[in-house]
Design a protein around this motif. Structure first.
Motif, PDB file in Angstrom:
ATOM      1  N   ALA A  88       0.828  -1.211   0.000  1.00 49.45           N
ATOM      2  CA  ALA A  88       0.000   0.000   0.000  1.00 49.45           C
ATOM      3  C   ALA A  88       0.862   1.262   0.000  1.00 49.45           C
ATOM      4  O   ALA A  88       1.731   1.427   0.855  1.00 49.45           O
ATOM      5  N   GLY A  89       0.656   2.112  -1.003  1.00 48.79           N
ATOM      6  CA  GLY A  89       1.355   3.378  -1.088  1.00 48.79           C
ATOM      7  C   GLY A  89       2.768   3.313  -1.647  1.00 48.79           C
ATOM      8  O   GLY A  89       3.432   4.337  -1.768  1.00 48.79           O
ATOM      9  N   GLU A  90       3.257   2.131  -1.998  1.00 46.94           N
ATOM     10  CA  GLU A  90       4.603   1.972  -2.574  1.00 46.94           C
ATOM     11  C   GLU A  90       4.459   1.647  -4.060  1.00 46.94           C
ATOM     12  O   GLU A  90       3.860   0.628  -4.416  1.00 46.94           O
ATOM     13  N   PHE A  91       4.992   2.500  -4.915  1.00 49.40           N
ATOM     14  CA  PHE A  91       4.849   2.312  -6.357  1.00 49.40           C
ATOM     15  C   PHE A  91       6.212   2.110  -6.998  1.00 49.40           C
ATOM     16  O   PHE A  91       7.175   2.795  -6.651  1.00 49.40           O
ATOM     17  N   LYS A  92       6.279   1.159  -7.898  1.00 48.21           N
ATOM     18  CA  LYS A  92       7.505   0.834  -8.627  1.00 48.21           C
ATOM     19  C   LYS A  92       7.191   0.835 -10.109  1.00 48.21           C
ATOM     20  O   LYS A  92       6.046   0.612 -10.510  1.00 48.21           O
ATOM     21  N   ALA A  93       8.212   1.070 -10.927  1.00 49.84           N
ATOM     22  CA  ALA A  93       8.019   1.027 -12.375  1.00 49.84           C
ATOM     23  C   ALA A  93       9.208   0.329 -13.018  1.00 49.84           C
ATOM     24  O   ALA A  93      10.356   0.505 -12.589  1.00 49.84           O
ATOM     25  N   PHE A  94       8.901  -0.459 -14.029  1.00 44.77           N
ATOM     26  CA  PHE A  94       9.920  -1.228 -14.741  1.00 44.77           C
ATOM     27  C   PHE A  94       9.621  -1.191 -16.233  1.00 44.77           C
ATOM     28  O   PHE A  94       8.486  -0.941 -16.642  1.00 44.77           O
ATOM     29  N   SER A  95      10.628  -1.508 -17.024  1.00 41.77           N
ATOM     30  CA  SER A  95      10.407  -1.669 -18.456  1.00 41.77           C
ATOM     31  C   SER A  95       9.411  -2.803 -18.647  1.00 41.77           C
ATOM     32  O   SER A  95       9.451  -3.805 -17.936  1.00 41.77           O
ATOM     33  N   SER A  96       8.515  -2.647 -19.603  1.00 48.71           N
ATOM     34  CA  SER A  96       7.543  -3.716 -19.860  1.00 48.71           C
ATOM     35  C   SER A  96       8.069  -4.717 -20.885  1.00 48.71           C
ATOM     36  O   SER A  96       7.350  -5.606 -21.308  1.00 48.71           O
ATOM     37  N   LYS A  97       9.338  -4.594 -21.252  1.00 50.44           N
ATOM     38  CA  LYS A  97       9.961  -5.480 -22.237  1.00 50.44           C
ATOM     39  C   LYS A  97      10.668  -6.625 -21.519  1.00 50.44           C
ATOM     40  O   LYS A  97      11.623  -6.409 -20.772  1.00 50.44           O
ATOM     41  N   CYS A  98      10.204  -7.842 -21.738  1.00 47.73           N
ATOM     42  CA  CYS A  98      10.791  -9.017 -21.099  1.00 47.73           C
ATOM     43  C   CYS A  98      12.261  -9.135 -21.481  1.00 47.73           C
ATOM     44  O   CYS A  98      12.634  -8.944 -22.643  1.00 47.73           O
ATOM     45  N   THR A  99      13.097  -9.474 -20.520  1.00 45.64           N
ATOM     46  CA  THR A  99      14.531  -9.577 -20.763  1.00 45.64           C
ATOM     47  C   THR A  99      14.926 -10.881 -21.440  1.00 45.64           C
ATOM     48  O   THR A  99      16.089 -11.062 -21.784  1.00 45.64           O
ATOM     49  N   HIS A 100      13.972 -11.763 -21.683  1.00 42.75           N
ATOM     50  CA  HIS A 100      14.289 -13.010 -22.377  1.00 42.75           C
ATOM     51  C   HIS A 100      14.372 -12.781 -23.877  1.00 42.75           C
ATOM     52  O   HIS A 100      15.424 -12.940 -24.474  1.00 42.75           O
ATOM     53  N   GLN A 101      13.254 -12.373 -24.498  1.00 41.68           N
ATOM     54  CA  GLN A 101      13.257 -12.152 -25.946  1.00 41.68           C
ATOM     55  C   GLN A 101      12.531 -10.880 -26.351  1.00 41.68           C
ATOM     56  O   GLN A 101      12.191 -10.697 -27.509  1.00 41.68           O
ATOM     57  N   GLY A 102      12.288 -10.005 -25.400  1.00 40.23           N
ATOM     58  CA  GLY A 102      11.737  -8.702 -25.721  1.00 40.23           C
ATOM     59  C   GLY A 102      10.231  -8.615 -25.877  1.00 40.23           C
ATOM     60  O   GLY A 102       9.717  -7.587 -26.292  1.00 40.23           O
ATOM     61  N   GLY A 120      11.477  -6.236  -9.747  1.00 39.82           N
ATOM     62  CA  GLY A 120      11.695  -6.465 -11.168  1.00 39.82           C
ATOM     63  C   GLY A 120      12.569  -7.678 -11.435  1.00 39.82           C
ATOM     64  O   GLY A 120      12.813  -8.031 -12.589  1.00 39.82           O
ATOM     65  N   GLY A 121      13.054  -8.318 -10.380  1.00 35.36           N
ATOM     66  CA  GLY A 121      13.940  -9.473 -10.528  1.00 35.36           C
ATOM     67  C   GLY A 121      13.241 -10.659 -11.169  1.00 35.36           C
ATOM     68  O   GLY A 121      12.064 -10.914 -10.916  1.00 35.36           O
ATOM     69  N   ALA A 122      13.985 -11.393 -11.997  1.00 33.52           N
ATOM     70  CA  ALA A 122      13.445 -12.594 -12.637  1.00 33.52           C
ATOM     71  C   ALA A 122      13.224 -13.662 -11.571  1.00 33.52           C
ATOM     72  O   ALA A 122      14.094 -13.919 -10.751  1.00 33.52           O
ATOM     73  N   THR A 123      12.027 -14.266 -11.586  1.00 26.08           N
ATOM     74  CA  THR A 123      11.704 -15.299 -10.601  1.00 26.08           C
ATOM     75  C   THR A 123      11.394 -16.648 -11.234  1.00 26.08           C
ATOM     76  O   THR A 123      11.258 -17.630 -10.527  1.00 26.08           O
ATOM     77  N   GLY A 124      11.282 -16.698 -12.557  1.00 27.46           N
ATOM     78  CA  GLY A 124      11.010 -17.973 -13.211  1.00 27.46           C
ATOM     79  C   GLY A 124      10.974 -17.836 -14.716  1.00 27.46           C
ATOM     80  O   GLY A 124      10.938 -16.735 -15.261  1.00 27.46           O
ATOM     81  N   GLY A 125      11.002 -18.991 -15.360  1.00 27.10           N
ATOM     82  CA  GLY A 125      10.941 -19.024 -16.818  1.00 27.10           C
ATOM     83  C   GLY A 125      12.316 -18.877 -17.435  1.00 27.10           C
ATOM     84  O   GLY A 125      13.320 -18.885 -16.729  1.00 27.10           O
ATOM     85  N   PRO A 126      12.356 -18.679 -18.717  1.00 23.57           N
ATOM     86  CA  PRO A 126      13.672 -18.569 -19.352  1.00 23.57           C
ATOM     87  C   PRO A 126      14.390 -17.249 -19.056  1.00 23.57           C
ATOM     88  O   PRO A 126      15.610 -17.184 -19.172  1.00 23.57           O
ATOM     89  N   ALA A 127      13.692 -16.199 -18.673  1.00 26.46           N
ATOM     90  CA  ALA A 127      14.360 -14.923 -18.366  1.00 26.46           C
ATOM     91  C   ALA A 127      15.199 -15.074 -17.107  1.00 26.46           C
ATOM     92  O   ALA A 127      14.754 -15.649 -16.112  1.00 26.46           O
ATOM     93  N   THR A 128      16.424 -14.544 -17.166  1.00 27.03           N
ATOM     94  CA  THR A 128      17.304 -14.597 -15.996  1.00 27.03           C
ATOM     95  C   THR A 128      17.698 -13.207 -15.510  1.00 27.03           C
ATOM     96  O   THR A 128      18.176 -13.071 -14.391  1.00 27.03           O
ATOM     97  N   LEU A 129      17.495 -12.207 -16.351  1.00 30.78           N
ATOM     98  CA  LEU A 129      17.844 -10.831 -15.978  1.00 30.78           C
ATOM     99  C   LEU A 129      16.603 -10.090 -15.495  1.00 30.78           C
ATOM    100  O   LEU A 129      15.495 -10.351 -15.963  1.00 30.78           O
ATOM    101  N   PRO A 130      16.778  -9.136 -14.583  1.00 30.10           N
ATOM    102  CA  PRO A 130      15.624  -8.366 -14.085  1.00 30.10           C
ATOM    103  C   PRO A 130      15.102  -7.385 -15.140  1.00 30.10           C
ATOM    104  O   PRO A 130      15.819  -7.013 -16.070  1.00 30.10           O
TER     105      PRO A 130
END
Length: 151
Positions: free
Chosen positions: A86-100, A125-135
């Protein structure tokens, strides 16, 4: 006309054609190239029409639009905004680091990419599963008066 004169004429025409084509190519690239500051172009890293926030750019969203534990993907801006707590906002690129691919959903603290089911932590934004390994790269936002603006 001798063979030597024919060859000189042929080479002269080739030179003129090559120089002409090079000049046209340079003109075309200049016309299509991205602008830089002072030339009226827009920075490719910043969507057209979006300010940097310092000049009163349009708000991206209202804080009430971002669900707690979830988030919203703003495809046109290439950003996903989350509210991990609640009240904490974060923003990240919406482009997946696996294949974009563009990430699509945010629920229960997880950002999901539909292409290969990569998952990312909505708080870091850290990768937690799947083929993506970068945040997912973090994006700067400003939260003021119930509005969220790209910074």
């Amino acid at each position: 006309m001798s063979t030597s004169q024919e060859n000189q004429g042929r080479f002269a025409r080739r030179t003129v054609i090559a120089v002409g084509a090079t000049g046209l190519a340079a003109a075309a690239l200049a016309a299509c190239g991205g602008g830089s500051e002072g030339q009226g172009g827009t920075d490719a890293s910043e969507p057209a029409g979006k300010g940097d926030g310092a000049d009163g750019g349009a708000p991206l969203a209202a804080t009430a639009d971002i669900p707690e534990g979830g988030g919203v993907v703003f495809a046109d801006e290439g950003v996903v905004v989350t509210q991990p707590k609640a009240g904490e906002f974060k923003a990240f690129s919406s482009k997946c680091t696996h294949q974009g691919c563009a990430v699509r959903g945010v629920a229960d603290g997880v950002i999901t990419c539909p292409c290969h089911d990569s998952t990312f932590d909505a708080a870091t934004g850290g990768a937690t599963g799947g083929p993506a390994t970068l945040p997912l790269p973090e994006k700067r936002i400003r939260v003021e008066g119930g509005s969220i603006t790209l910074a």
